[in-house]
Design an enzyme around this catalytic site. Structure first.
Site, PDB file in Angstrom:
ATOM      1  N   LYS A 129       0.736  -1.160   0.133  1.00 39.97           N
ATOM      2  CA  LYS A 129      -0.066  -0.043   0.226  1.00 39.97           C
ATOM      3  C   LYS A 129       0.915   1.262   0.125  1.00 39.97           C
ATOM      4  CE  LYS A 129      -3.877   1.768   2.599  1.00 39.97           C
ATOM      5  NZ  LYS A 129      -4.832   1.479   3.728  1.00 39.97           N
TER       6      LYS A 129
ATOM      7  N   SER B 161     -10.522  -0.675   6.689  1.00 39.26           N
ATOM      8  CA  SER B 161      -9.772  -0.255   5.524  1.00 39.26           C
ATOM      9  C   SER B 161      -9.020  -1.551   4.854  1.00 39.26           C
ATOM     10  CB  SER B 161      -8.553   0.672   5.547  1.00 39.26           C
ATOM     11  OG  SER B 161      -9.199   2.101   5.621  1.00 39.26           O
TER      12      SER B 161
ATOM     13  N   SER C  16      -9.945   1.996   2.681  1.00 38.10           N
ATOM     14  CA  SER C  16      -9.011   2.754   2.051  1.00 38.10           C
ATOM     15  C   SER C  16      -8.193   1.613   1.115  1.00 38.10           C
ATOM     16  CB  SER C  16      -8.201   3.644   2.564  1.00 38.10           C
ATOM     17  OG  SER C  16      -7.353   3.083   3.794  1.00 38.10           O
TER      18      SER C  16
END
Lengths: 98, 471
Positions: free
Chosen positions: B78, B177, B153
């Site tokens: 990420k 997330s 997210s």
């Protein structure tokens, strides 16, 4: 919430914003604050006394480390300076503050 | 041709060991898929320029017999995880040019084990969002239906795995997330216990809630990646020491369902129907389903939207246009701050910083922040007690199915409600997982959410593997 209040918050948070966005934020704050305000209902259902809790129950305690050097001198200096937007002779350059 | 669709870490490891193909071959297969699909999906913001060098290093480990299960496994990071010498932007404009000066704890561990980092994945800016639409670098499409969001997210991370552009991926989870996007893309997503995995070198959002976790197509893959990073790190002061980590105990074979928490009318009826079917499957597997009373967990989301913005407003104070990131020209220091932050932060980030600033301000601190931290302790206590009776608590992962782009962007509360069922685990710091639970008639995936006691990820894996057989 009033636009004036949002202006004060934006000033405190050091964020430059136009009035249009601040009006929109002001509008969105009311439902958000009403929603999060639900937490106040809980104190009516339950008496929560944080002071009575033993810290160990929640793994809350201070973490300290020995104050020793863990990296070589200037090991990261060049990499960190490379990231600086404005620099001079290995120093970070900022606007006059006094 | 390597079949990437059904590939698992263990299968890849066997093939790499047998010499059926080498790490470079495997990495090239993934790069081919990325080249073909990423321009549409936008899972990756960047493919790291040194991928093939990393692959060569992993091949060396196979030659000298120092491999682990993660050696040579192509995976995604990420965009909020520091990988030395590479850009890490948290999908924000303010960090568009920021090159990490050191490795995150998890990156360092995986590097040692020879994992291959393919690239960094798109996310909601600073992880603030549930659809990846707040990214400064465009939307990520859901590979299962490109008219819909992949969740967030960690939307880029799930999309990378779901489009077969990575075997596994790392994400981070502050309120859901990892689990909500896993549910939206039909993957397994694990949020470990707070303190199980190092947060060192992860760009902070809400420091008392953030935790790094794993994505895979199977429970076993998510477990292997978790085992590779499940370690104490002296550089993260909230990391749990080895001696404090618990040993597995025998299961009670009892699963709790908080019926009154689920009875609100906000949940999609289709999701509730699927949830009942999941309960029946678990009963068939020999688990007893019992109703549990958890009157306080419904307040978790309200607690979250106090504590998280409060922590956001202080964590993001460091982006000031001085030491790194973008810096705007101005006549005086104050204007450099306000202009850099005004230009660098996106809308949702600005909203949350202002909300946190308000919540922590003198007149409102007691009403919001001080009350929220008390309710947080009460929720922790409620959950700790219920685990004396049951092994896990199950709910759907999210109240909504994957939604269309733009559908919730103008209604922050509706977007925030995506995390209704996932957020209690962050509030209490306990581990939780989202498991694929079948698909609807349009091919959109359902997710089953499971929370376990502190440090008992093992229970999630055991029940998860059982459940996986019946889906």
């Amino acid at each position: 919430m009033k636009l004036e209040d949002i202006k004060k918050l934006a000033n405190l948070a050091r964020i430059d914003m136009d009035d249009e966005e601040m009006i929109e934020i002001a509008k969105s704050f009311d439902p958000i604050l009403a929603y999060v305000g639900q937490v106040q209902e809980v104190s009516k259902i339950k008496n929560i006394d944080l002071a009575s809790k033993e810290a160990k129950d929640y793994f809350l305690h201070n973490i300290t480390r020995d104050d020793v050097v863990t990296n070589k001198r200037e090991e990261y200096t060049d990499k960190i300076i490379a990231e600086m937007p404005d620099k001079q002779n290995g120093y970070l350059k900022v606007k006059q503050i006094l | 041709m390597i079949d990437l669709k059904d590939l698992t870490i263990e299968k890849a490891h066997e093939s790499l060991k047998n010499g059926e193909y080498n790490v470079t071959d495997l990495v090239n297969e993934y790069l081919k898929v990325i080249k073909e699909k990423n321009s549409e999906i936008n899972a990756y913001l960047e493919i790291y320029p040194d991928v093939l060098e990393q692959a060569k290093k992993a091949e060396g480990m196979f030659k000298n017999g120092t491999t682990t299960l993660m050696t040579g496994i192509p995976m995604a990071l990420k965009d909020n995880m520091l990988f030395e010498g590479h850009i890490a932007s948290a999908s924000s404009k303010i960090l568009e040019n920021y090159r990490a000066t050191y490795n995150a704890g998890v990156v360092e561990q995986l590097k040692k084990q020879g994992a291959v980092f393919l690239g960094r994945t798109n996310m909601d800016e600073f992880a603030m969002g549930s659809s990846t639409e707040t990214s400064a670098y465009g939307n990520t499409k859901n590979p299962l239906d490109t008219s819909r969001v992949p969740g967030g997210s960690s939307g880029g991370s799930v999309a990378s795995v779901a489009m077969n552009g990575a075997l596994v991926a790392l994400g981070s989870d502050t309120g859901g997330s990892i689990r909500q996007p896993a549910s939206f893309t039909g993957l397994v997503g694990l949020k470990p216990t707070y303190g199980a995995v190092s947060r060192y070198g992860i760009i902070s959002m809400g420091s008392s809630l953030d935790q790094v976790g794993t994505f895979g197509k199977t429970v076993r893959d998510a477990e292997i990646l978790f085992n590779a990073i499940n370690d104490y790190d002296v550089r993260d002061s909230t990391s749990i020491k080895k001696e404090d980590r618990l040993k597995p105990e025998i299961l009670k074979k009892k699963i709790g369902v908080p019926r009154s928490f689920l009875s609100g009318d906000g949940t999609d009826p289709e999701i509730m129907k699927n949830f009942e079917e999941s309960c029946e499957k678990l009963e068939k597997l020999g688990y007893e389903i019992v109703d549990v009373s958890l009157p306080l967990i419904k307040y978790s989301l309200a607690v979250y939207y106090i504590i998280c913005p409060a922590e956001v407003s202080s964590n993001l104070a460091r982006y000031d246009g001085m030491r790194y990131g973008i810096s705007e020209e101005a006549d005086n220091l104050y204007d450099v701050y306000t202009k850099s932050r005004g230009k660098g932060f996106g809308k949702e980030v600005r909203r949350r910083i202002l909300l946190g600033t308000y919540i922590l301000s003198h007149g409102y601190y007691d009403a919001y922040y001080n009350t929220a931290i008390k309710v947080r302790e009460a929720i922790k206590e409620e959950l700790t007690n219920i685990f004396k009776e049951v092994d896990v608590i199950i709910t759907p992962t999210s109240p909504f199915m994957p939604f269309k782009f733009g559908e919730k962007m103008d209604d922050p509360i509706s977007m925030y409600l995506s995390d209704l069922f996932s957020v209690p685990a962050n509030i209490a710091g306990i581990p939780a997982i989202s498991l694929p639970a079948g698909k609807n008639k349009d091919g959109l995936p359902f997710g089953l959410h499971m929370m376990a006691p502190f440090l008992r990820e093992d229970i999630l894996f055991t029940i998860g593997k059982d459940f996986e057989k019946l889906v």
